[in-house]
Design an enzyme around this catalytic site. Sequence first.
Site, PDB file in Angstrom:
ATOM      1  N   ASP A 192      -9.812  -2.858   1.421  1.00 49.12           N
ATOM      2  CA  ASP A 192      -9.900  -2.327   2.782  1.00 49.12           C
ATOM      3  C   ASP A 192     -11.281  -1.703   2.930  1.00 49.12           C
ATOM      4  O   ASP A 192     -11.676  -0.839   2.118  1.00 49.12           O
ATOM      5  CB  ASP A 192      -8.784  -1.284   2.989  1.00 49.12           C
ATOM      6  CG  ASP A 192      -8.750  -0.725   4.403  1.00 49.12           C
ATOM      7  OD1 ASP A 192      -9.809  -0.312   4.905  1.00 49.12           O
ATOM      8  OD2 ASP A 192      -7.660  -0.665   5.000  1.00 49.12           O
TER       9      ASP A 192
ATOM     10  N   HIS B  19     -11.714   2.115   2.476  1.00 51.40           N
ATOM     11  CA  HIS B  19     -11.029   2.792   1.374  1.00 51.40           C
ATOM     12  C   HIS B  19     -11.917   3.123   0.186  1.00 51.40           C
ATOM     13  O   HIS B  19     -11.437   3.275  -0.937  1.00 51.40           O
ATOM     14  CB  HIS B  19      -9.836   1.953   0.904  1.00 51.40           C
ATOM     15  CG  HIS B  19      -8.681   2.020   1.865  1.00 51.40           C
ATOM     16  ND1 HIS B  19      -7.437   1.532   1.572  1.00 51.40           N
ATOM     17  CD2 HIS B  19      -8.586   2.551   3.097  1.00 51.40           C
ATOM     18  CE1 HIS B  19      -6.630   1.736   2.586  1.00 51.40           C
ATOM     19  NE2 HIS B  19      -7.303   2.344   3.528  1.00 51.40           N
TER      20      HIS B  19
ATOM     21  N   LYS C 139      -6.968   2.804  -2.490  1.00 50.96           N
ATOM     22  CA  LYS C 139      -7.596   3.745  -1.556  1.00 50.96           C
ATOM     23  C   LYS C 139      -8.249   4.865  -2.347  1.00 50.96           C
ATOM     24  O   LYS C 139      -7.736   5.264  -3.394  1.00 50.96           O
ATOM     25  CB  LYS C 139      -6.519   4.294  -0.614  1.00 50.96           C
ATOM     26  CG  LYS C 139      -7.057   5.036   0.583  1.00 50.96           C
ATOM     27  CD  LYS C 139      -5.982   5.211   1.653  1.00 50.96           C
ATOM     28  CE  LYS C 139      -6.544   5.933   2.847  1.00 50.96           C
ATOM     29  NZ  LYS C 139      -5.630   5.950   3.981  1.00 50.96           N
TER      30      LYS C 139
ATOM     31  N   GLU D 172      -3.078  -2.832  -2.476  1.00 55.39           N
ATOM     32  CA  GLU D 172      -4.205  -2.216  -1.743  1.00 55.39           C
ATOM     33  C   GLU D 172      -4.518  -0.821  -2.264  1.00 55.39           C
ATOM     34  O   GLU D 172      -3.667   0.070  -2.254  1.00 55.39           O
ATOM     35  CB  GLU D 172      -3.860  -2.151  -0.251  1.00 55.39           C
ATOM     36  CG  GLU D 172      -4.956  -1.509   0.602  1.00 55.39           C
ATOM     37  CD  GLU D 172      -4.589  -1.460   2.083  1.00 55.39           C
ATOM     38  OE1 GLU D 172      -3.463  -1.851   2.455  1.00 55.39           O
ATOM     39  OE2 GLU D 172      -5.447  -1.017   2.878  1.00 55.39           O
TER      40      GLU D 172
ATOM     41  N   ASP E 138     -12.181   7.175   6.351  1.00 54.90           N
ATOM     42  CA  ASP E 138     -11.351   5.991   6.601  1.00 54.90           C
ATOM     43  C   ASP E 138     -10.729   6.088   7.988  1.00 54.90           C
ATOM     44  O   ASP E 138      -9.533   6.265   8.142  1.00 54.90           O
ATOM     45  CB  ASP E 138     -10.269   5.921   5.516  1.00 54.90           C
ATOM     46  CG  ASP E 138      -9.253   4.814   5.763  1.00 54.90           C
ATOM     47  OD1 ASP E 138      -9.655   3.751   6.244  1.00 54.90           O
ATOM     48  OD2 ASP E 138      -8.063   5.024   5.491  1.00 54.90           O
TER      49      ASP E 138
ATOM     50  N   TRP F 190       0.866  -1.185   0.000  1.00 50.57           N
ATOM     51  CA  TRP F 190       0.000   0.000   0.000  1.00 50.57           C
ATOM     52  C   TRP F 190       0.900   1.232   0.000  1.00 50.57           C
ATOM     53  O   TRP F 190       1.836   1.321   0.797  1.00 50.57           O
ATOM     54  CB  TRP F 190      -0.918   0.052   1.226  1.00 50.57           C
ATOM     55  CG  TRP F 190      -1.600   1.389   1.304  1.00 50.57           C
ATOM     56  CD1 TRP F 190      -2.593   1.846   0.482  1.00 50.57           C
ATOM     57  CD2 TRP F 190      -1.284   2.479   2.188  1.00 50.57           C
ATOM     58  NE1 TRP F 190      -2.920   3.146   0.807  1.00 50.57           N
ATOM     59  CE2 TRP F 190      -2.136   3.558   1.850  1.00 50.57           C
ATOM     60  CE3 TRP F 190      -0.376   2.638   3.224  1.00 50.57           C
ATOM     61  CZ2 TRP F 190      -2.103   4.783   2.507  1.00 50.57           C
ATOM     62  CZ3 TRP F 190      -0.338   3.870   3.890  1.00 50.57           C
ATOM     63  CH2 TRP F 190      -1.198   4.928   3.533  1.00 50.57           C
TER      64      TRP F 190
ATOM     65  N   HIS G 297      -8.837  -6.148   4.262  1.00 56.79           N
ATOM     66  CA  HIS G 297      -8.489  -5.391   5.451  1.00 56.79           C
ATOM     67  C   HIS G 297      -9.819  -5.053   6.105  1.00 56.79           C
ATOM     68  O   HIS G 297     -10.494  -4.106   5.702  1.00 56.79           O
ATOM     69  CB  HIS G 297      -7.701  -4.118   5.102  1.00 56.79           C
ATOM     70  CG  HIS G 297      -6.234  -4.355   5.032  1.00 56.79           C
ATOM     71  ND1 HIS G 297      -5.307  -3.345   4.937  1.00 56.79           N
ATOM     72  CD2 HIS G 297      -5.524  -5.517   5.098  1.00 56.79           C
ATOM     73  CE1 HIS G 297      -4.085  -3.885   4.927  1.00 56.79           C
ATOM     74  NE2 HIS G 297      -4.194  -5.183   5.009  1.00 56.79           N
TER      75      HIS G 297
ATOM     76  N   ASP H 177     -10.604   3.940  10.517  1.00 56.98           N
ATOM     77  CA  ASP H 177      -9.980   2.746  11.101  1.00 56.98           C
ATOM     78  C   ASP H 177     -10.435   2.467  12.531  1.00 56.98           C
ATOM     79  O   ASP H 177      -9.605   2.229  13.417  1.00 56.98           O
ATOM     80  CB  ASP H 177      -8.449   2.855  11.028  1.00 56.98           C
ATOM     81  CG  ASP H 177      -7.940   2.821   9.599  1.00 56.98           C
ATOM     82  OD1 ASP H 177      -7.887   1.724   9.031  1.00 56.98           O
ATOM     83  OD2 ASP H 177      -7.636   3.897   9.047  1.00 56.98           O
TER      84      ASP H 177
ATOM     85  N   ASP I 106      -7.471  -4.245   9.997  1.00 55.69           N
ATOM     86  CA  ASP I 106      -6.749  -2.974   9.884  1.00 55.69           C
ATOM     87  C   ASP I 106      -7.519  -1.885  10.627  1.00 55.69           C
ATOM     88  O   ASP I 106      -8.439  -1.286  10.080  1.00 55.69           O
ATOM     89  CB  ASP I 106      -6.572  -2.602   8.398  1.00 55.69           C
ATOM     90  CG  ASP I 106      -5.626  -1.419   8.227  1.00 55.69           C
ATOM     91  OD1 ASP I 106      -5.012  -0.999   9.230  1.00 55.69           O
ATOM     92  OD2 ASP I 106      -5.496  -0.917   7.095  1.00 55.69           O
TER      93      ASP I 106
END
Length: 423
Positions: A259, A262, A228, A226, A294, A185, A286, A296, A326
């Site tokens: 993810d 993302h 985004k 990955e 995003d 990433w 993820h 997390d 993640d």
Amino acid sequence: MDNQVKQAYEAAKALYAQHGIDTDEVLNKLAEIKVSVHCWQGDDVKGFLNKDGELTGGISVTGQYPGAATTPAELRNDLEQAFALIPGKHKVNLHAIYTDTDEQVELDQIEPKHYENWVKWAKEQGLGLDFNPTCFSHEKSSDGFTLSHPDPEIRKFWIDHCKASRRIGAYFGEQLGQTCVTNVWVPDGFKDNPVDRLTPRKRLKESLDEVFGEPLNPEHNLDAVESKLFGLGSEAYVVGSHEFYMGYGLQNDTLICLDAGHFHPTEVISNKLSSLSLFTSGILLHVSRPMRWDSDHVVIMDDELLEIARELVRHDLLATTHIGLDFFDASINRVAAWVVGTRNTIKALLRAMLEPVDALKQAELEGDYTLRLALTEEFKSYPFGAIWDYYCAQQGVPVREKWITDIKTYEQDVLLQRDKSLV
Ligand SMILES: C[C@H](O)[C@H](O)[C@@H](O)C(=O)CO
Ligand SMILES: [Mn+2]
């Protein structure tokens, strides 16, 4: 095993059996699923290579809960505590900045020896390892570009770092007898509208071709890429967009990493799995929880988590999907964050495995959407909790919220002592 847990299990087992669901078989299958637990929740994505440096790359950790790990030994200890509360045998996902060495090594010079203690520990614990090049939090990424950087020298630095990372991944896989997924990433992107969206993507493509040029044994290492949509400071344009990596992964047979945080705020990754599965040899997830952006957040049992699990189970994608986590939250006990997120991910898979998939598919095929809806809704209150409790007891980890006591004790005895020793 506690008698109450056993009795509740037997009662629930009989209910599921009426729909042809063999709960013993389900639990055997569940025990085979490995979740890749990300090491970076334990220390707010600092790592040990340059631990006083700033976290960059458009990601951010907020909160000041005491007790973050500051050494590899502390981080491993915290992970051991988390795994003692999570059923099953899993993997740990390392970033390149998590070296365990006294050497001051540069990212383009990392070697397996810098991670040897992790390998030794993973062997002792029966864990697998995954890996990630760290293309952020470094002076050579300070203007927001790495593999797509216009300066060929900077680009070469990051290419060499990613090449070195793949070799480390292959070493992990060979040493541990479990394939390592090495996920690339990069944060590359612009804060404001670019004029040229194409050239950085051409450079990223060429860099990746170099990175993946060295053939490695796929039993030891699998590559993933990955995408985004945006990051902090790359709101207008991210070079490695979903379309970019979907194209790259399909053309070059790498895993495509999705993810959950993302994409556009209302876009979900669960709805992408079936399509991608028709064209890829595998997917990396993820599992994360975006909140408005995003962000997390720690994974909870929300609709999207359950939907991801359902897609994996209903379409038989578990064998080809690598499930990674993640999230990074420094406002709560970091070990508890791992436990909540990982237990929920496994529990969601269990819930999905306890659904009458064949009957639901049949109802859909016959156009009986009333039955499809009614059965789906009734199963939401089937006693999956009793099966989960039994699974935890069977796997020797605390049942229900009993694990919180262990976390509180660990916090008192270990985490809070760390901060005292810093004073
Ligand atoms: C630290 C991770 O590599 C990072 O979170 C990456 O996977 C990501 O999701 C960036 O937004
Ligand atoms: Mn991610």
